[in-house]
Motif scaffolding. Structure first.
Motif, mmCIF file in Angstrom:
data_model
loop_
_atom_site.group_PDB
_atom_site.id
_atom_site.type_symbol
_atom_site.label_atom_id
_atom_site.label_comp_id
_atom_site.label_asym_id
_atom_site.label_seq_id
_atom_site.Cartn_x
_atom_site.Cartn_y
_atom_site.Cartn_z
ATOM 1 N N SER A 115 0.846 -1.193 0.000
ATOM 2 C CA SER A 115 0.000 0.000 0.000
ATOM 3 C C SER A 115 0.878 1.237 0.000
ATOM 4 C CB SER A 115 -0.936 0.003 1.215
ATOM 5 O OG SER A 115 -0.191 0.135 2.412
ATOM 6 N N PHE A 116 0.251 2.351 -0.326
ATOM 7 C CA PHE A 116 0.955 3.629 -0.276
ATOM 8 C C PHE A 116 -0.060 4.713 0.020
ATOM 9 C CE2 PHE A 116 -0.181 2.745 -4.647
ATOM 10 C CZ PHE A 116 -0.685 3.939 -5.133
ATOM 11 N N GLU A 117 0.440 5.870 0.444
ATOM 12 C CA GLU A 117 -0.439 6.980 0.785
ATOM 13 C C GLU A 117 -0.134 8.188 -0.101
ATOM 14 O OE1 GLU A 117 -0.176 7.821 4.955
ATOM 15 O OE2 GLU A 117 -0.786 5.794 5.524
ATOM 16 N N MET A 118 -1.200 8.764 -0.621
ATOM 17 C CA MET A 118 -1.087 10.003 -1.370
ATOM 18 C C MET A 118 -1.155 11.154 -0.357
ATOM 19 S SD MET A 118 -0.757 8.791 -4.393
ATOM 20 C CE MET A 118 -0.905 10.232 -5.440
ATOM 21 N N ARG A 119 -1.217 12.393 -0.833
ATOM 22 C CA ARG A 119 -1.215 13.525 0.090
ATOM 23 C C ARG A 119 -2.590 13.797 0.702
ATOM 24 N NH1 ARG A 119 1.723 17.934 -3.629
ATOM 25 N NH2 ARG A 119 -0.078 17.332 -4.895
ATOM 26 N N SER A 120 -3.670 13.311 0.051
ATOM 27 C CA SER A 120 -5.008 13.555 0.574
ATOM 28 C C SER A 120 -5.968 12.478 0.080
ATOM 29 C CB SER A 120 -5.529 14.926 0.121
ATOM 30 O OG SER A 120 -5.785 14.913 -1.275
ATOM 31 N N HIS A 121 -7.142 12.421 0.706
ATOM 32 C CA HIS A 121 -8.204 11.499 0.298
ATOM 33 C C HIS A 121 -8.585 11.745 -1.159
ATOM 34 C CE1 HIS A 121 -12.471 10.486 -0.360
ATOM 35 N NE2 HIS A 121 -12.287 9.514 0.525
ATOM 36 N N ASP A 122 -8.780 13.008 -1.516
ATOM 37 C CA ASP A 122 -9.202 13.363 -2.861
ATOM 38 C C ASP A 122 -8.160 12.966 -3.899
ATOM 39 O OD1 ASP A 122 -11.032 14.682 -4.735
ATOM 40 O OD2 ASP A 122 -9.426 16.168 -4.932
ATOM 41 N N GLU A 123 -6.897 13.229 -3.605
ATOM 42 C CA GLU A 123 -5.826 12.855 -4.540
ATOM 43 C C GLU A 123 -5.764 11.341 -4.717
ATOM 44 O OE1 GLU A 123 -1.886 14.293 -3.852
ATOM 45 O OE2 GLU A 123 -2.366 16.300 -4.582
ATOM 46 N N ALA A 124 -5.901 10.611 -3.618
ATOM 47 C CA ALA A 124 -5.848 9.150 -3.692
ATOM 48 C C ALA A 124 -6.978 8.606 -4.559
ATOM 49 C CB ALA A 124 -5.915 8.552 -2.292
ATOM 50 N N GLU A 129 -8.740 6.329 -9.776
ATOM 51 C CA GLU A 129 -9.664 6.418 -10.915
ATOM 52 C C GLU A 129 -8.899 6.585 -12.228
ATOM 53 O OE1 GLU A 129 -12.194 9.662 -9.798
ATOM 54 O OE2 GLU A 129 -13.450 8.402 -8.506
ATOM 55 N N ALA A 130 -7.868 7.418 -12.219
ATOM 56 C CA ALA A 130 -7.079 7.658 -13.437
ATOM 57 C C ALA A 130 -6.297 6.420 -13.850
ATOM 58 C CB ALA A 130 -6.132 8.836 -13.219
ATOM 59 N N VAL A 131 -5.657 5.776 -12.892
ATOM 60 C CA VAL A 131 -4.826 4.604 -13.207
ATOM 61 C C VAL A 131 -5.683 3.453 -13.734
ATOM 62 C CG1 VAL A 131 -3.312 2.823 -12.233
ATOM 63 C CG2 VAL A 131 -2.990 5.206 -11.582
ATOM 64 N N THR A 132 -6.831 3.230 -13.111
ATOM 65 C CA THR A 132 -7.660 2.085 -13.498
ATOM 66 C C THR A 132 -8.442 2.313 -14.791
ATOM 67 O OG1 THR A 132 -9.418 2.819 -11.982
ATOM 68 C CG2 THR A 132 -7.849 1.180 -11.158
ATOM 69 N N LYS A 133 -8.427 3.526 -15.314
ATOM 70 C CA LYS A 133 -9.066 3.783 -16.610
ATOM 71 C C LYS A 133 -8.146 3.414 -17.766
ATOM 72 C CE LYS A 133 -12.346 7.329 -15.287
ATOM 73 N NZ LYS A 133 -12.669 8.763 -15.281
ATOM 74 N N GLY A 134 -6.863 3.202 -17.484
ATOM 75 C CA GLY A 134 -5.886 2.912 -18.534
ATOM 76 C C GLY A 134 -5.995 1.522 -19.134
ATOM 77 N N GLY A 135 -6.682 0.597 -18.463
ATOM 78 C CA GLY A 135 -6.856 -0.754 -18.998
ATOM 79 C C GLY A 135 -5.801 -1.757 -18.575
ATOM 80 N N ARG A 147 -3.323 -10.438 -12.239
ATOM 81 C CA ARG A 147 -3.490 -9.116 -12.848
ATOM 82 C C ARG A 147 -3.102 -8.028 -11.853
ATOM 83 N NH1 ARG A 147 -9.633 -9.556 -13.840
ATOM 84 N NH2 ARG A 147 -9.332 -10.533 -11.822
ATOM 85 N N TYR A 148 -2.895 -6.826 -12.357
ATOM 86 C CA TYR A 148 -2.605 -5.670 -11.509
ATOM 87 C C TYR A 148 -3.932 -5.109 -11.011
ATOM 88 C CZ TYR A 148 2.280 -5.569 -13.044
ATOM 89 O OH TYR A 148 3.596 -5.873 -13.270
ATOM 90 N N LEU A 149 -4.099 -5.023 -9.681
ATOM 91 C CA LEU A 149 -5.337 -4.554 -9.074
ATOM 92 C C LEU A 149 -5.039 -3.415 -8.105
ATOM 93 C CD1 LEU A 149 -6.805 -8.057 -8.093
ATOM 94 C CD2 LEU A 149 -7.112 -6.840 -10.248
ATOM 95 N N MET A 150 -5.925 -2.431 -8.080
ATOM 96 C CA MET A 150 -5.730 -1.280 -7.197
ATOM 97 C C MET A 150 -7.079 -0.852 -6.635
ATOM 98 S SD MET A 150 -4.068 2.424 -8.201
ATOM 99 C CE MET A 150 -2.376 1.856 -8.345
ATOM 100 N N ILE A 151 -7.064 -0.337 -5.389
ATOM 101 C CA ILE A 151 -8.302 0.160 -4.795
ATOM 102 C C ILE A 151 -8.004 1.235 -3.755
ATOM 103 C CG2 ILE A 151 -8.483 -1.518 -2.903
ATOM 104 C CD1 ILE A 151 -11.536 -1.735 -3.912
ATOM 105 N N HIS A 152 -8.945 2.157 -3.623
ATOM 106 C CA HIS A 152 -8.880 3.195 -2.598
ATOM 107 C C HIS A 152 -9.899 2.807 -1.525
ATOM 108 C CE1 HIS A 152 -10.096 7.401 -1.159
ATOM 109 N NE2 HIS A 152 -8.905 7.144 -0.647
ATOM 110 N N LEU A 189 3.961 1.270 -15.051
ATOM 111 C CA LEU A 189 4.727 2.450 -14.655
ATOM 112 C C LEU A 189 4.351 3.655 -15.516
ATOM 113 C CD1 LEU A 189 8.241 0.854 -14.037
ATOM 114 C CD2 LEU A 189 6.508 1.461 -12.342
ATOM 115 N N GLU A 190 4.074 3.419 -16.785
ATOM 116 C CA GLU A 190 3.631 4.510 -17.662
ATOM 117 C C GLU A 190 2.288 5.061 -17.206
ATOM 118 O OE1 GLU A 190 3.623 3.289 -21.737
ATOM 119 O OE2 GLU A 190 5.752 2.748 -21.717
ATOM 120 N N ASP A 191 1.352 4.158 -16.841
ATOM 121 C CA ASP A 191 0.038 4.587 -16.373
ATOM 122 C C ASP A 191 0.150 5.352 -15.049
ATOM 123 O OD1 ASP A 191 -1.092 3.362 -18.549
ATOM 124 O OD2 ASP A 191 -1.966 1.685 -17.440
#
Length: 199
Positions: A115-124, A129-135, A147-152, A189-191
């Motif tokens: 896991s990792f932490e962004m600077r805020s809830h909104d940024e995370a 949302e942006a990363v998972t739209k890349g396919g 597969r590569y899976l991510m969740i907030h 990494l590109e996404d």
């Protein structure tokens, strides 16, 4: 020890399961309690899920090495980005001058979930949302997949909890869970890079 067979042992998102690992003495001392629990609640793994776990055992060693290498590469990439506040990776075993990237030392076999932490809830939330739209990365709570899976968690799996309740289980509003898969990490990494640039 408790182990989630749903994660690395299954690796295909084809079932749920868990394993209790202990010495013969421990298991003998607790066998009656465990059996009563399983019989009373029906907490027995579905036969097909058990078959998938057993069938996947033949490539477990190879896959764990790949999970570990890929997750270490992705975690190192995130660790040196200013928009990422903190990276919680089991391979971060210490820090030393000239060791690893940014002084982070990685152990060899650690698996693919971190896991990792962004600077805020909104940024995370926006980042996921942006990363998972890349396919290349899927929005999913089932971690330990090929597969590569991510969740907030704060906006999905744990959204019904208050911030105080989340923090009691070590989930911060800005936390992101990432399950790195077995494929080439380069497109991932590109996404990640594109999503970070657009925050």
């Amino acid at each position: 020890a408790l182990h989630s067979a749903t994660k690395a042992l299954n690796r295909q998102s084809t079932g749920l399961g868990g394993v209790i690992v202990g010495s013969k003495t421990f298991l003998a001392a607790h066998e009656a309690i465990l059996n009563d629990y399983f019989v009373s609640l029906g907490a027995i793994m579905h036969p097909m899920s058990a078959w998938f776990c057993l069938n996947n055992r033949f490539t477990l060693e190879r896959d764990m090495l790949t999970f570990s290498a890929n997750s270490s590469e992705v975690a190192q990439f995130l660790a040196i980005n200013d928009l990422v506040k903190k990276v919680n990776h089991p391979g971060f075993v210490g820090r030393g001058i000239g060791a690893g990237i940014n002084g982070v030392v990685f152990s060899v076999v650690v698996g693919g979930v971190f896991s990792f932490e962004m600077r805020s809830h909104d940024e995370a939330k926006r980042f996921v949302e942006a990363v998972t739209k890349g396919g290349n990365v899927y929005l999913a709570p089932h971690l330990g997949d090929v597969r590569y899976l991510m969740i907030h968690p704060a906006s999905t799996t744990h959204a019904k909890l208050s911030e105080a309740e989340m923090r009691e289980v070590n989930i911060t509003p800005e936390l992101v869970r990432f399950s790195v898969g077995l494929g080439d990490p380069a497109p991932i990494l590109e996404d990640l890079s594109a999503a970070l640039k657009n925050l």
